[in-house]
Scaffold this motif. Structure first.
Motif, PDB file in Angstrom:
ATOM      1  N   MET A   1      -1.991  -4.011  -8.554  1.00 33.54           N
ATOM      2  CA  MET A   1      -1.114  -2.910  -8.136  1.00 33.54           C
ATOM      3  C   MET A   1       0.310  -3.425  -7.936  1.00 33.54           C
ATOM      4  O   MET A   1       0.531  -4.399  -7.211  1.00 33.54           O
ATOM      5  CB  MET A   1      -1.632  -2.308  -6.821  1.00 33.54           C
ATOM      6  N   ILE A   3       4.081  -2.511  -6.558  1.00 31.36           N
ATOM      7  CA  ILE A   3       4.766  -1.607  -5.636  1.00 31.36           C
ATOM      8  C   ILE A   3       6.263  -1.895  -5.690  1.00 31.36           C
ATOM      9  O   ILE A   3       6.683  -3.043  -5.554  1.00 31.36           O
ATOM     10  CB  ILE A   3       4.257  -1.782  -4.193  1.00 31.36           C
ATOM     11  N   ASP A 178      -4.662   9.508   0.604  1.00 35.86           N
ATOM     12  CA  ASP A 178      -4.581  10.785  -0.112  1.00 35.86           C
ATOM     13  C   ASP A 178      -5.814  11.604   0.231  1.00 35.86           C
ATOM     14  O   ASP A 178      -6.770  11.681  -0.531  1.00 35.86           O
ATOM     15  CB  ASP A 178      -4.491  10.523  -1.619  1.00 35.86           C
ATOM     16  N   THR A 182      -7.691  11.908  -4.091  1.00 35.41           N
ATOM     17  CA  THR A 182      -8.612  10.829  -4.423  1.00 35.41           C
ATOM     18  C   THR A 182      -9.274  10.207  -3.201  1.00 35.41           C
ATOM     19  O   THR A 182     -10.267   9.509  -3.324  1.00 35.41           O
ATOM     20  CB  THR A 182      -7.866   9.707  -5.163  1.00 35.41           C
ATOM     21  N   THR A 186      -2.393   7.061  -1.545  1.00 32.06           N
ATOM     22  CA  THR A 186      -1.414   7.972  -2.123  1.00 32.06           C
ATOM     23  C   THR A 186      -0.481   7.180  -3.035  1.00 32.06           C
ATOM     24  O   THR A 186      -0.256   5.983  -2.825  1.00 32.06           O
ATOM     25  CB  THR A 186      -0.606   8.641  -0.994  1.00 32.06           C
ATOM     26  N   ALA A 187       0.047   7.811  -4.064  1.00 29.63           N
ATOM     27  CA  ALA A 187       0.974   7.137  -4.971  1.00 29.63           C
ATOM     28  C   ALA A 187       2.052   6.420  -4.173  1.00 29.63           C
ATOM     29  O   ALA A 187       2.694   7.006  -3.296  1.00 29.63           O
ATOM     30  CB  ALA A 187       1.608   8.144  -5.925  1.00 29.63           C
ATOM     31  N   THR A 188       2.242   5.139  -4.474  1.00 27.98           N
ATOM     32  CA  THR A 188       3.122   4.324  -3.635  1.00 27.98           C
ATOM     33  C   THR A 188       4.575   4.787  -3.679  1.00 27.98           C
ATOM     34  O   THR A 188       5.290   4.681  -2.675  1.00 27.98           O
ATOM     35  CB  THR A 188       3.015   2.844  -4.015  1.00 27.98           C
ATOM     36  N   ASP A 189       5.032   5.301  -4.822  1.00 26.65           N
ATOM     37  CA  ASP A 189       6.410   5.784  -4.860  1.00 26.65           C
ATOM     38  C   ASP A 189       6.587   6.981  -3.928  1.00 26.65           C
ATOM     39  O   ASP A 189       7.642   7.133  -3.285  1.00 26.65           O
ATOM     40  CB  ASP A 189       6.842   6.127  -6.293  1.00 26.65           C
ATOM     41  N   LYS A 190       5.563   7.810  -3.821  1.00 24.30           N
ATOM     42  CA  LYS A 190       5.620   8.945  -2.898  1.00 24.30           C
ATOM     43  C   LYS A 190       5.627   8.468  -1.451  1.00 24.30           C
ATOM     44  O   LYS A 190       6.412   8.957  -0.621  1.00 24.30           O
ATOM     45  CB  LYS A 190       4.436   9.880  -3.135  1.00 24.30           C
ATOM     46  N   ASP A 225      -6.441  -1.484  -2.042  1.00 23.59           N
ATOM     47  CA  ASP A 225      -5.074  -0.998  -2.258  1.00 23.59           C
ATOM     48  C   ASP A 225      -4.459  -0.474  -0.960  1.00 23.59           C
ATOM     49  O   ASP A 225      -3.266  -0.699  -0.691  1.00 23.59           O
ATOM     50  CB  ASP A 225      -5.057   0.103  -3.322  1.00 23.59           C
TER      51      ASP A 225
END
Length: 256
Positions: A1, A3, A178, A182, A186-190, A225
């Motif tokens: 992953m 980031i 999230d 899922t 949560t999406a890391t950019d978010k 993650d």
């Protein structure tokens, strides 16, 4: 992953340039027993030298957990409702402490939670009430001080430091899970975008920077993650403007 931490690091640089400090705390919910995930949580707390406020479900807490907390000083036990039981009707958001039952029944559960954990943990217990799902009716909040609670903790930036006399609001602000999708990270950019906005709102005076910035985790459902992101986030906040906040236990005087 992979980031991209640059947006957060840029915001933290602004805090340093302006010589600002960020009060920082950590809460983790749903503890009932000792598990490998709890041991990972305790290990990370010790590695970071950052206490974690462990929200324990009183009805289900076992002796093994009590003994474990007693041996780990970076675990700060707090009261997580009573049974983490949903009383809302079908179609409404889950809650244990909204007005779906008579007030005396609701307050009796809050009192039972405090009493059981006081008996098990003694002075180690912090008189903080964490309602399951971060939901509680304002009418119930009014009763918490007379039950013996001194702090209420839910989610999102607080609207008032003292929602009722004798009860301080110390919320959490960022949860990396999230839950509606899922149930993983949560999406890391978010997440990083949310963190930057929360910090910018504090820095620019739109929200209360006197309220400790709360990171909320749930050790029982973490995958690698989530652990990796949480550690990376906390390290950057601590290396930046973060100043550790710890709730007082029963035997420590409160600041006013």
């Amino acid at each position: 992953m992979t980031i991209d931490w640059h947006p957060l690091e840029s915001e933290l640089d602004r805090w340093r340039t302006q010589n600002l400090a960020l009060p920082l705390w950590w809460r983790d919910d749903d503890a009932v027993s000792v598990t490998p995930q709890l041991e990972t949580l305790a290990g990370l707390s010790q590695t970071l030298d950052l206490p974690v406020h462990l929200a324990i479900i009183p009805r289900n807490a076992d002796r093994q957990l009590v003994d474990y907390v007693a041996r780990h000083r970076t675990l700060i036990p707090v009261v997580h409702g009573w049974a983490h039981q949903n009383h809302a009707p079908e179609g409404e958001k889950k809650s244990e402490f909204r007005l779906h039952r008579p007030i005396p029944d609701i307050t009796a559960d809050a009192q039972a939670g405090l009493d059981r954990l006081r008996k098990l943990l003694g002075d180690r217990l912090c008189p903080m009430f964490v309602p399951p799902w971060n939901r509680i009716a304002p009418e119930v909040v009014e009763y918490l001080p007379e039950l013996g609670f001194r702090i209420i903790s839910a989610a999102t930036p607080r609207k008032a430091r003292w929602p009722v006399p004798g009860l301080e609001q110390i919320n959490t602000h960022l949860d990396p899970i999230d839950w509606r999708g899922t149930r993983g990270l949560t999406a890391t950019d978010k997440l990083i975008g949310q963190t930057v906005k929360l910090l910018r709102d504090r820095r620019e005076g739109r929200t209360d920077n006197a309220e400790p910035f709360g990171v909320l985790t749930h050790h029982l459902v973490h995958d690698q993650d989530i652990w990796t992101f949480t550690e990376g986030l906390l390290r950057r906040l601590l290396d930046g403007p973060g100043r550790i906040w710890v709730a007082p236990s029963e035997n420590k005087p409160r600041e006013t």
